[in-house]
Enzyme design. Sequence first.
Site, PDB file in Angstrom:
ATOM      1  N   ASP A 191       3.591   9.576  -1.276  1.00 18.41           N
ATOM      2  CA  ASP A 191       2.396   8.867  -0.817  1.00 18.41           C
ATOM      3  C   ASP A 191       2.118   7.744  -1.809  1.00 18.41           C
ATOM      4  OD1 ASP A 191       0.147   8.430   0.800  1.00 18.41           O
ATOM      5  OD2 ASP A 191      -0.389  10.551   0.817  1.00 18.41           O
ATOM      6  N   HIS A 197       0.815  -1.228   0.000  1.00 18.75           N
ATOM      7  CA  HIS A 197       0.000   0.000   0.000  1.00 18.75           C
ATOM      8  C   HIS A 197       0.842   1.268   0.000  1.00 18.75           C
ATOM      9  CE1 HIS A 197      -4.072  -1.753   0.669  1.00 18.75           C
ATOM     10  NE2 HIS A 197      -3.332  -2.787   1.030  1.00 18.75           N
TER      11      HIS A 197
HETATM   12  C1  GDG Z   1      -1.908   4.210   3.236  1.00 21.95           C
HETATM   13  C2  GDG Z   1      -0.904   4.827   2.247  1.00 21.95           C
HETATM   14  C3  GDG Z   1      -2.642   4.661   0.472  1.00 21.95           C
HETATM   15  C4  GDG Z   1      -8.520  10.361   7.787  1.00 21.95           C
HETATM   16  N1  GDG Z   1      -8.920  11.120   8.813  1.00 21.95           N
HETATM   17  C5  GDG Z   1     -10.118  10.641   9.197  1.00 21.95           C
HETATM   18  C6  GDG Z   1     -10.465   9.570   8.376  1.00 21.95           C
HETATM   19  N2  GDG Z   1      -9.457   9.409   7.510  1.00 21.95           N
HETATM   20  C7  GDG Z   1      -9.421   8.377   6.453  1.00 21.95           C
HETATM   21  C8  GDG Z   1      -9.540   9.006   5.079  1.00 21.95           C
HETATM   22  C9  GDG Z   1      -8.877   7.950   4.183  1.00 21.95           C
HETATM   23  C10 GDG Z   1      -7.852   7.314   5.119  1.00 21.95           C
HETATM   24  O1  GDG Z   1      -8.177   7.703   6.456  1.00 21.95           O
HETATM   25  C11 GDG Z   1      -6.432   7.809   4.832  1.00 21.95           C
HETATM   26  O2  GDG Z   1      -5.987   7.180   3.664  1.00 21.95           O
HETATM   27  P1  GDG Z   1      -4.780   7.761   2.796  1.00 21.95           P
HETATM   28  O3  GDG Z   1      -4.710   6.995   1.535  1.00 21.95           O
HETATM   29  O4  GDG Z   1      -5.014   9.227   2.548  1.00 21.95           O
HETATM   30  O5  GDG Z   1      -3.455   7.652   3.672  1.00 21.95           O
HETATM   31  P2  GDG Z   1      -2.724   6.532   4.635  1.00 21.95           P
HETATM   32  O6  GDG Z   1      -3.422   6.414   5.927  1.00 21.95           O
HETATM   33  O7  GDG Z   1      -1.307   6.987   4.745  1.00 21.95           O
HETATM   34  O8  GDG Z   1      -2.841   5.144   3.830  1.00 21.95           O
HETATM   35  C12 GDG Z   1      -1.645   5.594   1.166  1.00 21.95           C
HETATM   36  C13 GDG Z   1      -3.507   3.916   1.471  1.00 21.95           C
HETATM   37  O9  GDG Z   1      -2.715   3.272   2.466  1.00 21.95           O
HETATM   38  C14 GDG Z   1      -4.374   2.842   0.777  1.00 21.95           C
HETATM   39  O10 GDG Z   1      -3.595   1.946   0.041  1.00 21.95           O
HETATM   40  O11 GDG Z   1      -3.469   5.459  -0.370  1.00 21.95           O
HETATM   41  O12 GDG Z   1      -0.731   6.106   0.217  1.00 21.95           O
HETATM   42  O13 GDG Z   1       0.019   5.681   2.926  1.00 21.95           O
HETATM   43  O14 GDG Z   1      -9.806   6.978   3.797  1.00 21.95           O
HETATM   44  O15 GDG Z   1     -10.910   9.245   4.808  1.00 21.95           O
HETATM   45  N3  GDG Z   1     -11.629   8.883   8.476  1.00 21.95           N
HETATM   46  C15 GDG Z   1     -12.495   9.278   9.471  1.00 21.95           C
HETATM   47  N4  GDG Z   1     -12.199  10.301  10.323  1.00 21.95           N
HETATM   48  C16 GDG Z   1     -11.046  11.010  10.227  1.00 21.95           C
HETATM   49  O16 GDG Z   1     -10.814  11.940  11.015  1.00 21.95           O
HETATM   50  N5  GDG Z   1     -13.664   8.630   9.598  1.00 21.95           N
END
Ligand code: GDG
Length: 473
Positions: free
Chosen positions: A377, A165
């Site tokens: 990312d 990921h």
């Molecule tokens: C890893 C990789 C890759 C965030 N704050 C809240 C909340 N979130 C949710 C978002 C989103 C998720 O968390 C974050 O996903 P990201 O993809 O932006 O980032 P990582 O956590 O670093 O994820 C990344 C991912 O894995 C998938 O393969 O895209 O590159 O680093 O869904 O909505 N959700 C809630 N409250 C919050 O305050 N409910």
Amino acid sequence: MSGRSNSFVVVANRLPVDLETAADGTREWKASPGGLVTALSPVLEEHQGCWVGWPGVADEAPEPFTTDNGVLLHPVRLTNEDFEAFYEGFSNATLWPLYHDLIVTPIYNRDWWDTYREVNLRFANEVAAVAAENATVWVQDYQLQLVPGILRQLRPDLTIGFFLHIPFPSPDLFRQLPWREELVRGLLDANLIGFHLESNARNFLELARTQGLTVEGEVSTREVTAHIVTNSGHSVGVGAFPISIAASEFAEGGDTGDVAQLRAELGNPAHVILGVDRLDYTKGILQRLTAFEELLETGALNPEKVTFVQLATPSRERIDHYRATRSKVEEAVGRINGRFGRLGAPVVHYQHSSVPKDVLRRYYRLADIMLVTPFKDGMNLVAKEYVASHSDGSGALVLSEFAGAAAELTQANLCNPFDIESIKRALLSAVKALEESPETMRERMTAMNQQVRQHDIALWSQSFLGALDQEQA
Ligand code: GDG
């Protein structure tokens, strides 16, 4: 049902459960559906699936239990020492910075590596105990890179897929890892290794070549046209499978009155700028705040007209670099508000806690401009969630070139987060375009919205599992 009866098994560091404490102090494990659960539920339900993972609390684990949808959740217990050495240590203070191109310096600690091996063995043993004869096992992410190799030894009958990921670095950086050969050997025992981007997959193929292995074919997206042949003659497929979101869940609908009320609560600014991230040093939160501050300083942005909302979910809080990042971000928020806000009317609204999903969706809808500025990312789902929330074509996305999502969301206002001037230019041009050429912005957002809708999370899991099926055939 436990025992060797599950023909589809997902294994991930985290089990999709939370430990909830009621007002009377009683505690209960509750299933907590996230993006990966949504993606895999249809397959898990169809195949009497099982999910193996750590429930998220050290030294505690419930007995295996079945969710309402018939999915068996099978906990792996981690002690507090495992948590420190395997999770905080090797996974997040060694691999995480190494795979994100050394944004901070990785720590290479032999004891952490020993624990990483032990914990990977424990996960693999649990999978071997629940997987049916000839089952398909899908191993998730950087915490479990040795699992395919161990499982191959324990259960040669299994079909094993692995998905990373986070980014995979260039071989030149990866070479630093003292345990590089063993780690790569572990991965190569899978039948298919998936990355988000073709560039990540190419880095991995290049690494295989430097280790003297044969590489056949070229990488492509959502299909497997490249293979690595190991010294024992085993052929493993390598491909790019860009992850996505359940786009329809974010589409317009719901109560627009709520969104108007939210804007009123913020003082009815002309433009709401939004950031949503785990508080991680890879996400470039400080850099976007600095860009915002400098635009206020020069008068390019008017503090009476714009409001910046930053939601920051607490993350890995005991690791030094995370603590340091948090304190710099919070210092910047305080300084910017002190300089440009008024009592009762801050110019930056900042929250360091997780918000419920419906609240997050309301903020996505409200935001006129979304600022996504990671240094690196794997994908960045936040960018896709914002785009999916604007099916009417409203809004603007400022997106780092170094987010995996930039490969697909090509109509975004792209920026280089290492260059504050570049973030400033992208933000300002988004503000100006919304004011002066809203039609062009609408066309750009609509194009991105269609892209995300047509390439949603279901396509991701189906294409990976379809390709895995081919590899096994
Ligand atoms: C890893 C990789 C890759 C965030 N704050 C809240 C909340 N979130 C949710 C978002 C989103 C998720 O968390 C974050 O996903 P990201 O993809 O932006 O980032 P990582 O956590 O670093 O994820 C990344 C991912 O894995 C998938 O393969 O895209 O590159 O680093 O869904 O909505 N959700 C809630 N409250 C919050 O305050 N409910």
